[in-house]
Scaffold this motif. Structure first.
Motif, short mmCIF file in Angstrom:
data_model
loop_
_atom_site.label_atom_id
_atom_site.label_comp_id
_atom_site.label_asym_id
_atom_site.label_seq_id
_atom_site.Cartn_x
_atom_site.Cartn_y
_atom_site.Cartn_z
N LYS A 106 0.85 -1.06 -0.09
CA LYS A 106 -0.03 0.15 0.17
C LYS A 106 0.98 1.43 -0.03
CE LYS A 106 -3.70 0.41 2.88
NZ LYS A 106 -4.37 0.61 3.71
N GLU A 107 1.92 1.30 0.67
CA GLU A 107 3.07 2.33 0.76
C GLU A 107 3.56 2.40 -0.79
OE1 GLU A 107 6.87 4.12 2.99
OE2 GLU A 107 5.90 2.16 3.42
N GLU A 108 3.92 1.55 -1.24
CA GLU A 108 4.19 1.74 -2.63
C GLU A 108 3.39 2.50 -3.58
OE1 GLU A 108 7.48 -1.53 -3.78
OE2 GLU A 108 5.59 -2.42 -2.97
N ALA A 109 1.94 1.75 -3.42
CA ALA A 109 0.99 2.45 -4.36
C ALA A 109 0.81 3.97 -3.82
CB ALA A 109 -0.21 1.61 -4.11
N SER A 110 0.56 4.13 -2.68
CA SER A 110 0.49 5.60 -2.22
C SER A 110 1.68 6.41 -2.80
CB SER A 110 0.52 5.47 -0.58
OG SER A 110 0.32 7.08 -0.38
N ASN A 111 2.94 5.93 -2.84
CA ASN A 111 3.92 6.96 -3.28
C ASN A 111 3.87 7.13 -4.82
OD1 ASN A 111 5.11 7.07 -0.81
ND2 ASN A 111 6.46 5.47 -0.91
N GLN A 112 3.51 6.00 -5.49
CA GLN A 112 3.07 6.17 -6.80
C GLN A 112 1.93 7.19 -7.20
OE1 GLN A 112 3.45 2.76 -9.01
NE2 GLN A 112 5.01 1.73 -8.17
N LEU A 113 1.01 6.93 -6.68
CA LEU A 113 0.10 7.90 -6.67
C LEU A 113 0.38 9.30 -6.62
CD1 LEU A 113 -2.93 5.95 -4.99
CD2 LEU A 113 -2.96 6.87 -7.52
N ILE A 114 1.08 9.70 -5.51
CA ILE A 114 1.73 11.04 -5.13
C ILE A 114 2.46 11.55 -6.52
CG2 ILE A 114 3.14 12.22 -3.84
CD1 ILE A 114 2.05 10.80 -1.53
N ARG A 115 3.35 10.72 -7.05
CA ARG A 115 4.21 10.82 -8.10
C ARG A 115 3.27 11.18 -9.56
NH1 ARG A 115 8.42 6.49 -10.42
NH2 ARG A 115 9.37 7.72 -12.10
N ILE A 116 2.25 10.39 -9.75
CA ILE A 116 1.57 10.76 -10.86
C ILE A 116 0.81 12.06 -10.72
CG2 ILE A 116 -0.41 9.70 -12.07
CD1 ILE A 116 0.79 6.89 -11.58
N ARG A 117 0.27 12.13 -9.57
CA ARG A 117 -0.52 13.19 -9.31
C ARG A 117 0.12 14.41 -9.68
NH1 ARG A 117 -4.98 15.00 -7.37
NH2 ARG A 117 -5.80 13.26 -6.49
N LYS A 118 1.59 14.76 -9.18
CA LYS A 118 2.49 15.67 -9.37
C LYS A 118 2.79 15.87 -10.71
CE LYS A 118 6.70 17.72 -8.12
NZ LYS A 118 8.04 17.49 -7.42
N LYS A 119 2.78 14.94 -11.60
CA LYS A 119 3.11 14.85 -13.10
C LYS A 119 1.96 15.49 -13.66
CE LYS A 119 6.50 11.34 -13.92
NZ LYS A 119 7.52 12.16 -14.77
N ILE A 120 0.75 15.13 -13.35
CA ILE A 120 -0.54 15.75 -13.95
C ILE A 120 -0.48 17.15 -13.75
CG2 ILE A 120 -3.06 15.61 -13.93
CD1 ILE A 120 -2.67 12.51 -13.05
N GLU A 121 -0.39 17.54 -12.61
CA GLU A 121 -0.25 18.95 -12.01
C GLU A 121 0.49 19.92 -12.83
OE1 GLU A 121 -0.23 18.65 -7.82
OE2 GLU A 121 -2.31 17.98 -7.86
N GLU A 122 1.86 19.29 -13.50
CA GLU A 122 2.60 20.06 -14.21
C GLU A 122 2.45 20.17 -15.80
OE1 GLU A 122 6.17 17.86 -13.19
OE2 GLU A 122 6.21 18.78 -11.27
N LEU A 123 1.23 19.34 -16.19
CA LEU A 123 0.96 19.39 -17.55
C LEU A 123 0.63 20.52 -18.24
CD1 LEU A 123 -1.02 15.82 -18.03
CD2 LEU A 123 1.09 16.37 -18.89
N ASN A 124 -0.05 21.44 -17.67
CA ASN A 124 -0.39 22.62 -18.31
C ASN A 124 0.61 23.64 -19.04
OD1 ASN A 124 -3.18 22.32 -17.96
ND2 ASN A 124 -3.43 23.72 -16.41
#
Length: 172
Positions: A106-124
Motif C-alpha cells: 500500500k505504501e508503494e502504491a501511495s507513493n506512486q499515486l503522489i508521483r503521478i498526481r504531481k506529473k499531472i499537475e505540471e501538464l498545463n
C-alpha cells in the motif's frame, strides 16, 4: 476532450484510487480475490506503472523526441478516444505489460499515486509546445500524440476502477 477536462477527470479517477487505498488493509490488498485474477495490489501496480510509462511517452511527444508520424490513428482507436471507453468484453493485457505487474505494498502504491498526481499537475505548462505529429507507439493502439496519450490514461485508469469494484464485490 480538452486537455483541461482530461486532466481533471484523471485527477478525479486517481482520487478514487487514493480513497480506496485508505479503506483496505494490507493483507486484503495483497490477496488474490475469490473471483481469481489480479489482487488489488496487482491492479494498482498495473495502472500506476502503465500511467508512468504513458507519461514518459507523453513527455517525449511534447519534448519532440518522439517519432514524427503524420498518419492519424485507426478509426477504432479514434472511436475509443472519442467515446472515452474500451469496447465491451475482456481484453488480454499484452505480455510486455503483464510481465511488469507485481504485488506492491500500500505504501508503494501511495507513493506512486503522489508521483503521478504531481506529473499531472505540471501538464498545463508543457502543452503549449504540443505538435500532433510527434507520436509514440502504444502496444495496442498504435502511434499516439501527447493529447491521445493523456486521453488514453483517463480511459485506462477509469476502466480499472471498475475492476477494483468487481474485486471488492467478490470479497463481500
Amino acid at each position: 476532450m480538452s486537455i483541461k477536462s482530461d486532466k481533471q477527470t484523471l485527477l478525479q479517477s486517481l482520487k478514487f484510487y487514493e480513497e480506496f487505498l485508505k479503506t483496505v488493509n494490507e493483507d486484503v490488498f495483497l490477496t488474490t480475490p475469490p473471483i481469481d485474477g489480479w489482487a488489488y495490489s496487482e491492479v494498482y501496480s498495473h495502472i500506476l506503472g502503465a500511467n508512468l510509462m504513458s507519461f514518459i511517452a507523453l513527455e517525449k511527444c511534447l519534448n519532440k523526441t518522439a517519432e514524427i508520424k503524420t498518419k492519424k490513428p485507426d478509426w477504432r482507436v479514434r472511436l475509443i478516444l472519442f467515446l472515452g471507453r474500451f469496447p465491451p468484453g475482456k481484453l488480454k493485457v499484452p505480455d510486455s505489460v503483464a510481465d511488469l505487474v507485481k504485488k506492491i505494498t500500500k505504501e508503494e502504491a501511495s507513493n506512486q499515486l503522489i508521483r503521478i498526481r504531481k506529473k499531472i499537475e505540471e501538464l498545463n505548462i508543457n502543452f503549449k509546445n504540443f505538435d500532433a505529429n510527434y507520436k509514440m507507439k502504444h502496444p495496442r493502439l498504435g502511434y499516439l500524440d501527447a493529447k491521445n496519450w493523456l486521453r488514453f490514461m483517463v480511459i485506462h485508469t477509469r476502466h480499472h476502477e471498475k475492476q477494483i469494484k468487481r474485486i471488492a464485490e467478490s470479497f463481500d
